[in-house]
Write a protein that holds these residues in place. Sequence first.
Motif, PDB file in Angstrom:
ATOM      1  N   LEU A   1       1.812  -4.654  17.058  1.00  0.00           N
ATOM      2  CA  LEU A   1       2.278  -3.313  16.719  1.00  0.00           C
ATOM      3  C   LEU A   1       1.864  -2.925  15.297  1.00  0.00           C
ATOM      4  N   PHE A   2       1.969  -3.863  14.380  1.00  0.00           N
ATOM      5  CA  PHE A   2       1.579  -3.587  13.001  1.00  0.00           C
ATOM      6  C   PHE A   2       0.096  -3.251  12.907  1.00  0.00           C
ATOM      7  N   SER A   3      -0.738  -3.974  13.642  1.00  0.00           N
ATOM      8  CA  SER A   3      -2.191  -3.740  13.588  1.00  0.00           C
ATOM      9  C   SER A   3      -2.565  -2.364  14.130  1.00  0.00           C
ATOM     10  N   GLU A   4      -1.703  -1.771  14.946  1.00  0.00           N
ATOM     11  CA  GLU A   4      -1.992  -0.462  15.519  1.00  0.00           C
ATOM     12  C   GLU A   4      -1.544   0.699  14.629  1.00  0.00           C
ATOM     13  N   LEU A   5      -0.836   0.388  13.534  1.00  0.00           N
ATOM     14  CA  LEU A   5      -0.386   1.439  12.624  1.00  0.00           C
ATOM     15  C   LEU A   5      -1.526   1.915  11.727  1.00  0.00           C
TER      16      LEU A   5
ATOM     17  N   PRO B   1      -3.093   2.930   8.031  1.00  0.00           N
ATOM     18  CA  PRO B   1      -2.884   2.279   6.731  1.00  0.00           C
ATOM     19  C   PRO B   1      -1.675   2.823   5.976  1.00  0.00           C
ATOM     20  N   ASN B   2      -1.448   4.124   6.023  1.00  0.00           N
ATOM     21  CA  ASN B   2      -0.286   4.699   5.336  1.00  0.00           C
ATOM     22  C   ASN B   2       1.018   4.194   5.944  1.00  0.00           C
ATOM     23  N   ASN B   3       1.090   4.148   7.267  1.00  0.00           N
ATOM     24  CA  ASN B   3       2.306   3.665   7.919  1.00  0.00           C
ATOM     25  C   ASN B   3       2.513   2.172   7.692  1.00  0.00           C
ATOM     26  N   LYS B   4       1.418   1.417   7.582  1.00  0.00           N
ATOM     27  CA  LYS B   4       1.547  -0.011   7.269  1.00  0.00           C
ATOM     28  C   LYS B   4       2.189  -0.188   5.901  1.00  0.00           C
ATOM     29  N   SER B   5       1.747   0.604   4.937  1.00  0.00           N
ATOM     30  CA  SER B   5       2.320   0.516   3.591  1.00  0.00           C
ATOM     31  C   SER B   5       3.802   0.861   3.610  1.00  0.00           C
ATOM     32  N   LEU B   6       4.156   1.914   4.331  1.00  0.00           N
ATOM     33  CA  LEU B   6       5.564   2.302   4.427  1.00  0.00           C
ATOM     34  C   LEU B   6       6.410   1.208   5.068  1.00  0.00           C
ATOM     35  N   LEU B   7       5.901   0.639   6.140  1.00  0.00           N
ATOM     36  CA  LEU B   7       6.639  -0.412   6.829  1.00  0.00           C
ATOM     37  C   LEU B   7       6.817  -1.638   5.938  1.00  0.00           C
ATOM     38  N   LEU B   8       5.781  -2.019   5.214  1.00  0.00           N
ATOM     39  CA  LEU B   8       5.894  -3.168   4.317  1.00  0.00           C
ATOM     40  C   LEU B   8       6.953  -2.935   3.238  1.00  0.00           C
ATOM     41  N   GLU B   9       6.990  -1.741   2.693  1.00  0.00           N
ATOM     42  CA  GLU B   9       8.002  -1.424   1.690  1.00  0.00           C
ATOM     43  C   GLU B   9       9.400  -1.501   2.294  1.00  0.00           C
ATOM     44  N   GLN B  10       9.549  -1.000   3.520  1.00  0.00           N
ATOM     45  CA  GLN B  10      10.853  -1.059   4.182  1.00  0.00           C
ATOM     46  C   GLN B  10      11.264  -2.510   4.458  1.00  0.00           C
ATOM     47  N   LEU B  11      10.308  -3.323   4.880  1.00  0.00           N
ATOM     48  CA  LEU B  11      10.612  -4.736   5.142  1.00  0.00           C
ATOM     49  C   LEU B  11      11.015  -5.468   3.869  1.00  0.00           C
ATOM     50  N   LYS B  12      10.342  -5.164   2.767  1.00  0.00           N
ATOM     51  CA  LYS B  12      10.704  -5.784   1.486  1.00  0.00           C
ATOM     52  C   LYS B  12      12.121  -5.393   1.082  1.00  0.00           C
ATOM     53  N   SER B  13      12.448  -4.117   1.246  1.00  0.00           N
ATOM     54  CA  SER B  13      13.799  -3.651   0.915  1.00  0.00           C
ATOM     55  C   SER B  13      14.839  -4.315   1.797  1.00  0.00           C
ATOM     56  N   LEU B  14      14.572  -4.391   3.079  1.00  0.00           N
ATOM     57  CA  LEU B  14      15.496  -5.039   4.008  1.00  0.00           C
ATOM     58  C   LEU B  14      15.682  -6.512   3.659  1.00  0.00           C
ATOM     59  N   HIS B  15      14.614  -7.168   3.308  1.00  0.00           N
ATOM     60  CA  HIS B  15      14.679  -8.583   2.942  1.00  0.00           C
ATOM     61  C   HIS B  15      15.536  -8.781   1.682  1.00  0.00           C
ATOM     62  N   GLN B  16      15.341  -7.932   0.684  1.00  0.00           N
ATOM     63  CA  GLN B  16      16.149  -8.014  -0.541  1.00  0.00           C
ATOM     64  C   GLN B  16      17.620  -7.771  -0.237  1.00  0.00           C
ATOM     65  N   TRP B  17      17.903  -6.783   0.599  1.00  0.00           N
ATOM     66  CA  TRP B  17      19.275  -6.477   0.980  1.00  0.00           C
ATOM     67  C   TRP B  17      19.904  -7.663   1.688  1.00  0.00           C
ATOM     68  N   GLN B  18      19.175  -8.288   2.600  1.00  0.00           N
ATOM     69  CA  GLN B  18      19.679  -9.445   3.346  1.00  0.00           C
ATOM     70  C   GLN B  18      19.962 -10.603   2.407  1.00  0.00           C
ATOM     71  N   ARG B  19      19.086 -10.832   1.442  1.00  0.00           N
ATOM     72  CA  ARG B  19      19.287 -11.933   0.497  1.00  0.00           C
ATOM     73  C   ARG B  19      20.543 -11.711  -0.332  1.00  0.00           C
TER      74      ARG B  19
END
Length: 131
Positions: A103-107, A109-127
């Motif tokens: 699914l990520f490979s089908e996004l 480039p702009n949406n990949k960047s957005l998703l990565l930022e969201q994943l980083k935020s979610l990971h920080q929140w979880q930690r």
Amino acid sequence: MNIGYVIKILRTQRKMTQEQIALEADLATSNVSRIEKGLRQPSQKVLKKLAYALNTKPSILYAASERPLAEIQDFLEKEGKEETDGSISHQLLHHETQTVIKLFSELTPNNKSLLLEQLKSLHQWQRKLEQ
């Protein structure tokens, strides 16, 4: 320099259409077509987008384009094997991980960047919650 020919060879090796590459690189299909035909030379920015869409590096595109036409395909096949030799086998990945990668490979480039930022935020929140 045969950069358009290199892009076309990589695209066909990856069994992708011009439309798929254009979508992935956030370009017009007509631009991809013109580049492949040698009617237009890509800018650095466009070349980076195309390399990303083709899952390679701009340096590989440049290196291949400097070779004689008869050697380009063999060069790209050799480089492709070297790039994948160090990667994780998809057979070893959990099904969910494979799905995420697909699914990520089908996004775009702009949406990949957005998703990565969201994943980083979610990971920080979880930690923070785990502490």
